[in-house]
Motif scaffolding. Structure first.
Motif, short mmCIF file in Angstrom:
data_model
loop_
_atom_site.label_atom_id
_atom_site.label_comp_id
_atom_site.label_asym_id
_atom_site.label_seq_id
_atom_site.Cartn_x
_atom_site.Cartn_y
_atom_site.Cartn_z
N ALA A 17 0.62 8.56 -1.97
CA ALA A 17 0.48 9.09 -3.60
C ALA A 17 1.51 8.46 -4.58
O ALA A 17 0.96 7.75 -5.60
CB ALA A 17 0.43 10.22 -3.53
N PHE A 18 2.68 8.43 -4.14
CA PHE A 18 3.77 7.87 -4.58
C PHE A 18 3.52 6.17 -4.99
O PHE A 18 3.61 5.85 -6.04
CB PHE A 18 5.11 8.24 -4.06
CG PHE A 18 6.43 7.46 -4.65
CD1 PHE A 18 6.98 8.31 -5.80
CD2 PHE A 18 6.81 6.26 -4.51
CE1 PHE A 18 8.00 7.81 -6.52
CE2 PHE A 18 7.82 5.77 -5.32
CZ PHE A 18 8.69 6.34 -6.24
N LEU A 19 3.25 5.71 -4.12
CA LEU A 19 2.89 4.31 -4.18
C LEU A 19 1.95 3.95 -5.09
O LEU A 19 1.91 2.82 -5.72
CB LEU A 19 2.63 3.64 -2.81
CG LEU A 19 3.80 3.43 -1.81
CD1 LEU A 19 3.62 3.35 -0.25
CD2 LEU A 19 4.88 2.56 -2.14
N HIS A 20 0.79 4.68 -4.99
CA HIS A 20 -0.24 4.38 -6.15
C HIS A 20 0.12 4.74 -7.49
O HIS A 20 -0.34 4.04 -8.37
CB HIS A 20 -1.49 5.43 -5.60
CG HIS A 20 -2.13 4.80 -4.53
ND1 HIS A 20 -3.17 3.76 -4.84
CD2 HIS A 20 -2.53 4.97 -2.93
CE1 HIS A 20 -3.87 3.38 -3.45
NE2 HIS A 20 -3.42 4.20 -2.63
N LEU A 21 0.94 5.67 -7.80
CA LEU A 21 1.50 5.78 -9.03
C LEU A 21 2.42 4.65 -9.37
O LEU A 21 2.28 4.49 -10.72
CB LEU A 21 2.52 6.99 -8.96
CG LEU A 21 1.85 8.65 -9.00
CD1 LEU A 21 2.70 9.62 -8.76
CD2 LEU A 21 0.97 8.80 -10.22
N LEU A 22 2.87 3.89 -8.43
CA LEU A 22 3.63 2.66 -8.93
C LEU A 22 2.47 1.55 -9.03
O LEU A 22 2.60 0.68 -9.88
CB LEU A 22 4.65 2.43 -8.07
CG LEU A 22 5.27 0.92 -7.86
CD1 LEU A 22 5.86 0.76 -9.11
CD2 LEU A 22 6.04 0.85 -6.87
N ILE A 23 1.58 1.13 -8.29
CA ILE A 23 0.91 0.11 -8.16
C ILE A 23 -0.16 0.06 -9.41
O ILE A 23 -0.08 -0.93 -9.87
CB ILE A 23 0.14 0.20 -6.80
CG1 ILE A 23 1.03 -0.05 -5.76
CG2 ILE A 23 -0.92 -0.91 -6.66
CD1 ILE A 23 0.46 0.14 -4.07
N GLU A 24 -0.86 1.21 -9.61
CA GLU A 24 -1.82 1.11 -10.68
C GLU A 24 -1.24 0.56 -12.05
O GLU A 24 -1.65 -0.34 -12.72
CB GLU A 24 -2.82 2.15 -10.66
CG GLU A 24 -4.02 2.04 -11.28
CD GLU A 24 -5.21 3.18 -11.12
OE1 GLU A 24 -5.86 3.53 -12.02
OE2 GLU A 24 -4.97 3.78 -9.94
N PRO A 25 -0.19 1.28 -12.51
CA PRO A 25 0.41 0.93 -13.82
C PRO A 25 0.83 -0.69 -13.74
O PRO A 25 0.71 -1.16 -14.69
CB PRO A 25 1.62 1.82 -14.10
CG PRO A 25 1.06 2.86 -13.30
CD PRO A 25 0.44 2.43 -11.95
N THR A 26 1.56 -0.99 -12.71
CA THR A 26 1.82 -2.16 -12.61
C THR A 26 0.73 -3.23 -12.96
O THR A 26 0.98 -4.29 -13.54
CB THR A 26 2.30 -2.59 -11.13
OG1 THR A 26 3.54 -1.90 -10.92
CG2 THR A 26 2.83 -4.17 -11.04
N CYS A 27 -0.42 -3.24 -12.07
CA CYS A 27 -1.55 -4.11 -12.28
C CYS A 27 -2.18 -3.92 -13.74
O CYS A 27 -2.39 -5.13 -14.39
CB CYS A 27 -2.77 -3.80 -11.44
SG CYS A 27 -2.24 -3.96 -9.57
#
Length: 814
Positions: free
Chosen positions: A642-652
């Motif tokens: 969940a933490f990683l998805h919080l990072l990945i989506e805004p990055t993209c």
């Protein structure tokens, strides 16, 4: 008739009181609708289920943490979706039909949705009637009402008649008063929409949906399999389900459709800021792949501001320059928007036409001329004939001797070679009983020639060169004389500008002959609008991605057939705009080139984002599977994913979307129109990146388990390497066309804030005891952080070295 119209303040008051002139459609998604869609997303559901399971097995801290992440992800996704929806709403507002309305005595163009009852409109051929109106003053108005009646033939309208919203003016001009708007119109009452409210599925969207469906099937299968394996090895069903759900969260590519939607929606906004209005979202994908650009000369390559530069009088008829201009004025439309007719009236100094002519012969494909017949005196049967048009057409009407015609045409050629547009003028007399059926048989005498100048727009020559550097052919299509076209072509640096094909010559060619000619020809003169369609189809048959400009009713078939139909926002008709995928708000050729540059940049950034997504998901999925198969402690738990998805989506959606275009963007050939975004050349390098990161993380994890301080320490190391490697992947994938050093120095307003905030949150997780406990980590020493950073850099930097050695840029993107 009072031509003041409504006062602007009164129009605003009525708009506020009665609402906009539109029919409610299903296009807009409200906040509640968006929220429900987000809550149904697989990732959102999986997080909620994991939180409930943790609560069920007594791990309340993990449950609260996961539900907290669930709330954050829902809020972030909601914000991004609202941002996208607002971009689409703005696009719909911009692309709505425009209406020419008189308010406070001034004629202005406003969105049709802003019309109110009582507004005074100007309608002309090619306009879509924007509301129910009462026709006040009419000049040869014919309206296509097939939308409402199914009747194929246009209806002749007179003053006092009603024109219905959604119908099309196919001939003539009129002044009209709005009587009904929105749902009060006849169209609104029937409940018929001009357009379907369904969201258009673009080729990219179809491709990504196929990829997402396949990965979803893989995620379900592997999750079920890993749950069974965990249960067999540990006899713990609930934790086995949690491991399986974690793997599903790791594999599910929920960011892919979201990123695609955001890129295309924000791309339309980016284009609109440069005066390129994208009416169909497919154009955002296709404009960057343009290989051939077919453009009108007048108004697109030139300023569309005509002035009379030369007046040549016939030696056979006694006529003054003033008289010649007067006849040319009488041969013009009563209410005109044509630049040449406006130039004639300006040169003459006054508009002599206080009423409509007795008879009018309009311009036709058979004869490039128009004639107006006026009563010589009130109640007189004798008519004055005023004609103007292409010199060949007028000379044909005047029935001059071959020698005389040849002499005039020689003068025309000389003036045309100077870049002037030429009109011939003729005058005659006849009785109203003797008016011939065909314009060519009117009894007229040749009076002389008018030469018009239309200067080339600033920056066109440089934009033409930019197209050539980008591997894009430019073809100029004009209704002008061949010599005029050649002069303008030479001024703008058009290649092969002396190889000019006329419409008459083209009609004599077979498709195969024209196809052979189109491989080198760049200039077409005396072209009819319908001939554009033939050019488009033959170019497409040669495998070209064609962008075609147009502004008239007859241009609509060519605009609709081209992959990128480009209508003119200022001089174009509503029908042309409706048939197009793009509208130029300033009618400028340089704007088209800017649009191509932006389109290429959008596709570049989208491909970079997809490469990053593939690369980052592989290690997340891999380290979710292998420890289970080897019966080792679990590395990633739901809270970590969940933490990683919080990072990945805004990055993209933020970093990659805002990435500046590469410097060589317009110095490379267009991409293959059939190249999928998930092509082998994109997927394989991304897979290599992800696999190496995965191997490095697992090796460090295994060594930490064997030689370190235990499971918590090993998990913290592995997770920290994953975060650092993820940040390094952002730099590596920002642009494949730049080196690593350039990627660091190029400005991106979202990059460093996201990097800094990610590192800050990571340090909070590692060094605040309560957070560390929730993530199941031990304290990492400074040396451990250094090892994690070096391992992450090594796991990514190798790719930059190999990329340079193998020169992978040649095989990726374009």
């Amino acid at each position: 008739m009072d031509l003041q119209g409504l006062h602007p303040e009164e129009a605003r008051r009525r708009l506020k009181e009665n609402g906009p002139n539109d029919i409610p459609s299903s296009k807009t998604r409200g906040a509640l609708h968006l929220a429900l869609e987000i809550l149904r997303e697989p990732m959102t559901v999986l997080l909620a289920v994991c939180g409930i399971l943790y609560s069920f097995i007594g791990e309340q801290q993990d449950a609260f943490m996961l539900l907290g992440f669930w709330g954050l992800i829902v809020l972030i996704t909601f914000y991004q979706e609202r941002k996208t929806e607002k971009a689409l709403e703005a696009l719909r507002d911009l692309s709505s039909p425009r209406a020419l309305v008189i308010r406070g005595g001034s004629a202005i163009r406003v969105p049709a949705r802003e019309l109110v009852v009582g507004d005074l409109l100007q309608l002309t051929a090619g306009d879509i009637v924007p509301a129910d109106v009462l026709l006040d003053e009419v000049f040869q108005m014919q309206i296509d009402e097939s939308l409402l009646t199914g009747e194929a033939f246009p209806v002749v309208k007179s003053a006092g008649d009603t024109a219905w919203s959604g119908t099309i003016a196919v001939q003539g001009q009129a002044l009209a008063t709005v009587t009904s708007t929105g749902i009060s119109t006849r169209l609104g009452q029937i409940g018929t929409l001009l357009k379907s409210g369904r969201r258009e599925k673009t080729p990219l969207k179809k491709e990504t949906q196929t990829v997402v469906k396949r990965l979803t099937v893989v995620a379900i299968f592997l999750s079920f399999l890993i749950t069974i394996v965990y249960f067999i090895l540990n006899r713990d069903l609930l934790n086995g389900i949690l491991v399986g759900l974690t793997l599903a969260m790791a594999i599910l590519p929920n960011e892919i459709p979201a990123v695609l939607t955001i890129f295309l929606a924000l791309g339309t906004r980016r284009l609109s800021k440069r005066n390129v209005l994208t009416r169909k979202i497919t154009a955002v994908e296709s404009i960057g792949a343009t290989t051939t650009l077919c453009v009108d000369k007048t108004g697109t390559l030139t300023m569309n501001k005509m002035t009379v530069q030369r007046v040549l009088l016939s030696r056979d008829v006694q006529v003054s320059e003033k008289e010649l201009l007067q006849v040319a004025s009488l041969a013009s439309n009563v209410k005109t928007y044509d630049p040449m007719e406006e130039a004639i009236i300006e040169a003459y100094g006054e508009d002599t036409k206080e009423h409509s002519p007795f008879i009018q012969f309009p311009l036709s494909p058979e004869l490039f001329a128009m004639s107006n017949l006026w009563r010589r005196e009130k109640n007189s049967s004798e008519l004055i004939i005023a004609s103007k048009g292409a010199p060949e057409a007028i000379l044909k009407m005047c029935q001059l001797s071959p020698q005389h015609s040849e002499a005039v045409l020689k003068i025309v050629d000389g003036l045309a070679s100077e870049g002037l547009r030429l009109l011939a003028v003729a005058r005659g007399l006849c009785d109203e009983k003797d008016v011939p059926k065909d314009q060519v048989n009117l009894p007229v005498d040749f009076l002389g020639l008018l030469g018009f100048a239309d200067p080339v727009r600033p920056g066109v020559k440089e934009s033409i060169k930019e197209c050539y550097d980008a591997g894009i052919r430019v073809i100029m299509i004009t209704g002008d004389h061949a010599k005029t076209a050649a002069s303008i072509a030479a001024q703008i640096g058009l290649k092969s500008s002396q190889k000019i094909l006329t419409g008459v010559e083209m009609e004599k060619m077979s498709d195969s002959e024209l196809s052979a000619h189109l491989k080198s020809a760049t200039c077409f003169s005396r072209m009819l609008p319908e001939q554009k369609l033939r050019i488009v189809k033959i170019l497409q048959g040669q495998g070209e991605v064609v962008a075609m400009t147009g502004d008239g009713v007859n241009d609509a078939p060519a605009l609709a057939a081209a992959q990128i139909g480009i209508a003119m926002g200022k001089k174009g008709t509503d029908v042309a705009r409706e048939a197009s995928s793009i509208v130029l708000l300033d009618d400028d050729f340089t704007t088209i080139v800017q649009g191509i540059r932006i389109g290429r940049g959008i596709y570049d950034n989208l491909q970079s984002a997809m490469s990053y997504l593939i690369a980052v998901h592989i290690p997340i999925a891999g380290i979710s599977i292998l420890p289970v198969l080897l019966n080792l402690p679990i590395i990633l738990m739901p809270v970590h994913v969940a933490f990683l998805h919080l990072l990945i989506e805004p990055t993209c959606s933020l970093v990659f979307e805002a990435e500046p275009a590469a410097e060589n963007l317009m110095r490379r050939n267009p991409r293959n129109k059939d190249q999928p975004i998930f092509s082998k050349s994109v997927i394989l390098p991304s897979v290599y990146q992800g696999l190496v990161i995965y191997v490095v993380i697992f090796v460090v994890f295994w060594m930490a388990l064997r030689y370190g301080e235990g499971e918590l320490d090993a998990r913290a190391l592995a997770f920290t390497i994953l975060i650092f490697a993820n940040l390094a992947l952002i730099f590596i994938n920002r642009s494949w066309a730049r080196g690593a050093g350039w990627r660091i120095s190029i400005q991106n307003k979202y990059l460093w804030p996201i990097l800094m905030s990610t590192i800050t949150i990571l340090l909070v997780v590692l060094y605040i005891p309560a957070m560390r406990s929730l993530f199941h980590f031990s304290v990492l020493h400074p040396n451990d952080l250094l090892v994690s950073l070096l391992a992450a850099v090594v796991s990514v930097l190798w790719f930059e070295i190999v990329r340079r050695v193998k020169n992978w840029n040649r095989h990726i993107h374009f």
